[in-house]
Design an enzyme around this catalytic site. Structure first.
Site, PDB file in Angstrom:
ATOM      1  N   HIS A 209      38.862  35.232  36.600  1.00 55.45           N
ATOM      2  CA  HIS A 209      39.254  34.935  35.218  1.00 55.45           C
ATOM      3  C   HIS A 209      40.731  35.200  34.946  1.00 55.45           C
ATOM      4  CE1 HIS A 209      38.574  35.395  30.688  1.00 55.45           C
ATOM      5  NE2 HIS A 209      38.065  34.216  30.967  1.00 55.45           N
ATOM      6  N   LYS A 211      44.763  34.871  34.598  1.00 59.49           N
ATOM      7  CA  LYS A 211      45.647  33.764  34.197  1.00 59.49           C
ATOM      8  C   LYS A 211      47.079  34.272  34.323  1.00 59.49           C
ATOM      9  CE  LYS A 211      41.945  33.448  30.957  1.00 59.49           C
ATOM     10  NZ  LYS A 211      41.102  32.654  31.756  1.00 59.49           N
ATOM     11  N   ASP A 216      59.198  32.987  42.267  1.00 58.23           N
ATOM     12  CA  ASP A 216      60.274  33.523  43.103  1.00 58.23           C
ATOM     13  C   ASP A 216      60.335  35.044  43.133  1.00 58.23           C
ATOM     14  OD1 ASP A 216      61.101  30.959  43.742  1.00 58.23           O
ATOM     15  OD2 ASP A 216      62.611  30.869  42.163  1.00 58.23           O
ATOM     16  N   HIS A 632      41.140  33.014  21.489  1.00 62.46           N
ATOM     17  CA  HIS A 632      40.947  33.154  22.928  1.00 62.46           C
ATOM     18  C   HIS A 632      41.829  34.242  23.527  1.00 62.46           C
ATOM     19  CE1 HIS A 632      41.222  31.810  27.236  1.00 62.46           C
ATOM     20  NE2 HIS A 632      39.932  31.656  27.037  1.00 62.46           N
ATOM     21  N   LYS A 634      43.497  37.841  24.496  1.00 65.08           N
ATOM     22  CA  LYS A 634      42.916  39.121  24.894  1.00 65.08           C
ATOM     23  C   LYS A 634      43.998  40.178  24.669  1.00 65.08           C
ATOM     24  CE  LYS A 634      40.855  35.714  27.462  1.00 65.08           C
ATOM     25  NZ  LYS A 634      39.762  35.420  26.572  1.00 65.08           N
ATOM     26  N   ASP A 639      49.229  51.096  16.729  1.00 64.30           N
ATOM     27  CA  ASP A 639      50.271  51.897  16.058  1.00 64.30           C
ATOM     28  C   ASP A 639      51.662  51.288  16.158  1.00 64.30           C
ATOM     29  OD1 ASP A 639      48.345  53.710  15.300  1.00 64.30           O
ATOM     30  OD2 ASP A 639      48.785  55.158  16.890  1.00 64.30           O
TER      31      ASP A 639
END
Length: 841
Positions: A209, A211, A216, A632, A634, A639
């Site tokens: 999962h 991403k 380089d 979608h 995450k 604070d």
């Protein structure tokens, strides 16, 4: 035999082996050994510990354990100072920045995604940016000599529709043998589903999962955005993509226009197989976040990729000459086992050392590039990376939440968590950390909020009453049980300690509206030409996407079979007929109605009542649409100091380490800025505070709509070009204090008003008035009279509809915590049972 004779015989056989190398007999022997190893994998069926039972494997495990134990959160990666990190909100900025960065790649590109769509346009509108289609960008870099390494999740086709085989074939076909760039793009898919090759290690339930992108060894991108269909979006989140002025103005070609609530992606290698009519429906908008970084943490993200690459090589491609082993600076010699480098007796494939030029030449290796203290964390284990289980993401979430003083702000696709051991099958304990933080604040009499934004429907179910939606209802059921239903829920656990959870925890969804610009002139154009707009949009997609989407093999950039060619000619002819009627229906002149009205929910966007419509307003009513704005990202901000961003959802799949593989980053900016917290002077981290302020302004409708041209937008550039533009102004200052009563009044007030209007105009579901399935039928009757997402009452006066829409500001709505509270949401049966419930948690 005497010792001297043994040595002589050993030398003799060694010499014989050397002489046999390169002969047919030797090759046959090596081939036989490889076949034996293939067949030997069946033994793994009865030895699930086969990667950790040999002495050298135990030593590697011990070494990795010592490394993790020496780091915060028990992560494989250390804390790193001096990172330059830039945030991105929504796909328009992110994908534009990625396009700029990829185009500058000189040596290597690593990409790891759950789903990768080669035909994704990184810049819009697509017709005017065809060179910025992802596969075309990668093709240019491969032809320039850049080595491109890609790992994608190999899905179970019966359950997930992302078609990684198409991804692999389409990308490999970009540079056929004999052409520039041949061999410079390599795509691996994992896990393996070949029974003969990998009988003991097949994984069907869990996914890769992550991403992220590494370019380089200089720069990395990480977050919630896959390089795939359905993710590109702007901050105003339009639903409409109908363009009477010309189909070339479309933003979402082919399957990139999608509404998963109506129709999920299917056979994504064929752009037209899952296509909604844009003249009839709105798309599902998409909200997401990501980061770009330059600094020492780039090395840690690269290390995770190299580990994954070598593990996949070992697990699936060990006997493939087309897949090389990767070694890396800093993980050499006795430490190369940390990145799963193996040196079998008969290796297949080369050993390629990365980076290709000395790592000391990287900017971050020569000194600190920024002010962000950061650490890479992950969820990973034996099936996904060949390592002992690591759940440093969960460790980070729990510790940071427990230490929160003022607020915890969460945006996530899911929210399934436990407060203890009594909530099996849920095992991650982020919920317990939230309980502890709220109880502590409550007993101290301290103002403290946990603000959670999740999707209204966390899956792509269609009608939630259908049997096919059982899986999505199961996810929702687990979410409600995590939040407030049952004695072990977060709310009830807080309440049991004498603290009112409703003073501390607040949960919201996002929702958007728009108007389909299906004007009377366009309807007349359909009638005169005999061509539906849906065929025109298909022709447009064929024109700008077909070369990639019809590719089926590594060596043939797909032009399709004769049937496909005939279909293409038919569509082009249909488009020609349609366009020929423009003058006859008056469309040669500028249209006065706008293609999208999503901007009216944003700052200085005007009102719906002010907008022109080229016909009777009663006809306009048929074109108003709404949809949940799918969250979608995450992301967690605490604070105004600490941020976690990556691929990890809040559920067991992402957090326990033994299920889906994930990668995230924990960030704390040491560049402190003067701010305010609950009315008092406060030193906030610049990175966290500016990101939170921009997100809140977007959700409150206190940001202007984005123009399509991102070339001059600092927030659409990679981190090496410029820092974020925080968009200072009165609205920036207004949201500076996240605990201010004025901000909170606007936040909850907007959510209340928006919720009521979406309910009144559209009967948007889910809703608090739906407590049983009978309530559902009364609230939103099942019939074919009205299209999904359209106005519920066709007899409502047109001016009333417009005036109601004028009141919607931003996208906030309350999460309906009473939805189906008096009904069994997911009855146990074939789809949801003791064997399958872990899939949904």
């Amino acid at each position: 035999m005497a010792p001297g004779e043994e040595k002589e015989e050993s030398r003799m056989f060694a010499g014989l082996r050397d002489r046999l190398k390169g002969t047919n007999l030797y090759d046959a022997k090596v081939a036989a050994i490889h076949v034996k190893n293939k067949v030997g994998k069946f033994g793994n069926l009865i030895n699930s510990n086969h990667r950790h039972d040999e002495e050298h494997e135990k030593l590697t495990d011990e070494k990795r354990t010592r490394v993790a134990e020496s780091h915060r959160f028990a992560s494989f990666a250390p804390e790193r100072d001096g990172n330059k990190i830039k945030w991105y909100v929504d796909g328009q900025d992110y994908f534009y920045a990625v396009s700029v960065a990829l185009e500058k790649a000189k040596e290597t590109i690593y990409i790891e995604d759950w789903w990768l769509s080669p035909e994704l346009f990184l810049r819009r509108p697509p017709f005017y940016n065809q060179e910025w289609r992802l596969d075309q960008v990668l093709k240019r870099r491969a032809e320039a000599g850049v080595k491109i390494y890609i790992i994608v999740y190999k899905e179970v086709a019966a359950a997930v529709s992302c078609n990684s085989a198409h991804t692999k074939h389409a990308l490999h076909a970009l540079c056929p043998e004999g052409s520039p760039g041949y061999g410079n793009i390599t795509v691996l898919r994992h896990p393996d589903h070949n029974v003969f090759e990998n009988a003991g290690d097949m994984t069907f339930y869990w996914a890769h999962h992550e991403k992220f992108i590494v370019i380089d060894y200089e720069m990395a991108f990480i977050g919630g955005l896959d390089l795939c269909f359905g993710r590109w979006d702007s901050r105003q989140h339009p639903l409409a993509d109908v363009h009477p002025a010309g189909v070339q103005n479309e933003m979402f070609p082919g399957q990139d226009f999608n509404n998963n609530r109506i129709m999920d992606f299917k056979t994504v290698e064929d752009w037209k197989s899952n296509e909604l009519s844009k003249a009839d429906y709105g798309r599902m908008p998409w909200h997401d976040t990501a980061m770009c970084l330059i600094g020492d943490c780039v090395y840690d993200i690269a290390e995770h990729f190299v580990l994954r690459w070598n593990f996949v090589k070992r697990d699936k491609y060990k006997r493939s000459e087309k897949v090389d082993w990767l070694t890396m600076t800093g993980r050499e010699g006795e430490n190369e086992d940390l990145v799963a480098v193996q040196r079998p007796k008969h290796p297949v494939g080369e050993y390629i050392h990365h980076p290709l030029s000395p790592i000391e030449t990287r900017s971050w290796a020569q000194g600190q590039q920024g002010t962000v203290h950061a650490q890479v964390v992950r969820s990973s284990c034996d099936w996904s990376s060949g390592i002992l289980t690591e759940h440093s993401i969960q460790n980070a979430y729990c510790e940071i939440i427990r230490n929160a003083v003022h607020f915890v702000y969460i945006e996530n696709q899911f929210f399934i968590t436990a407060t203890g051991e009594e909530q099996s099958p849920i095992h991650n304990t982020i919920g317990r950390a939230i309980v502890d933080a709220c109880v502590k604040a409550g007993k101290e009499g301290r103002k403290f909020r946990v603000i959670i934004l999740i999707p209204a429907v966390p899956g792509f179910a269609g009608d939630l009453r259908d049997d096919a939606a059982m899986g999505t209802r199961a996810i929702m059921d687990y979410q409600y049980k995590s939040i407030h239903r049952g004695p072990n829920s977060i709310f009830e656990q807080i309440k049991s300690q004498g603290v009112d959870p409703k003073q501390h925890i607040f949960i919201f969804n996002l929702r958007s509206y728009d108007r389909l610009n299906k004007t009377p002139a366009m309807v007349e154009q359909e009638e005169k030409s005999g061509v539906k707009y849906q065929d025109v949009q298909r022709a447009e997609a064929e024109e700008i996407m077909s070369e990639g989407v019809h590719s089926t093999t590594d060596q043939q950039p797909g032009l399709g079979d004769e049937t496909t060619k005939d279909e293409k000619e038919r569509l082009i002819d249909a488009k020609r007929k349609f366009e020929a009627q423009r003058g006859a229906v008056g469309l040669d002149e500028a249209t006065t109605s706008t293609d999208s009205i999503a901007h009216t929910a944003m700052l200085n966007g005007g009102t719906v009542s002010e907008l022109r419509w080229d016909d009777d307003l009663d006809k306009e009513k048929e074109n108003f649409v709404q949809e949940e704005l799918y969250i979608h990202g995450k992301l967690m901000i605490v604070d105004d100091r600490i941020v976690i961003c990556g691929s990890s959802n809040i559920n067991d799949r992402s957090q326990t380490g033994i299920h889906d593989s994930e990668l995230s980053i924990v960030m704390e900016d040491y560049n402190l800025m003067d701010s305010v917290m609950d009315g008092q002077p406060f030193k906030a981290g610049h990175h966290a505070a500016t990101l939170r302020r921009l997100l809140w302004r977007e959700h409150l409708g206190l940001l202007p709509a984005q123009p399509l041209d991102a070339s001059n937008d600092p927030n659409a550039q990679p981190a090496d070009v410029c820092p974020n533009d925080v968009m200072e102004g009165p609205e920036y200052e207004f949201v500076a204090d996240p605990m201010s009563d004025q901000v909170w009044d606007m936040w909850t007030g907007n959510a209340t008003t928006n919720t009521q209007i979406f309910r009144h105009l559209f009967r948007a579901d889910p809703d608090d008035n739906i407590k049983t399935f009978d309530d559902y039928e009364a609230f939103l009757p099942r019939h074919n009279k009205f299209k999904a997402g359209h106005l519920h009452d066709p007899f409502m006066p047109a001016e009333e509809v417009r005036q109601k829409l004028d009141q919607i500001k931003g996208h906030l709505v309350w999460m309906p915590l009473d939805f189906l509270c008096d009904a069994p949401m997911a009855e146990k049966g074939l789809q949801v049972n003791a064997y399958t419930e872990s899939i949904y948690t």
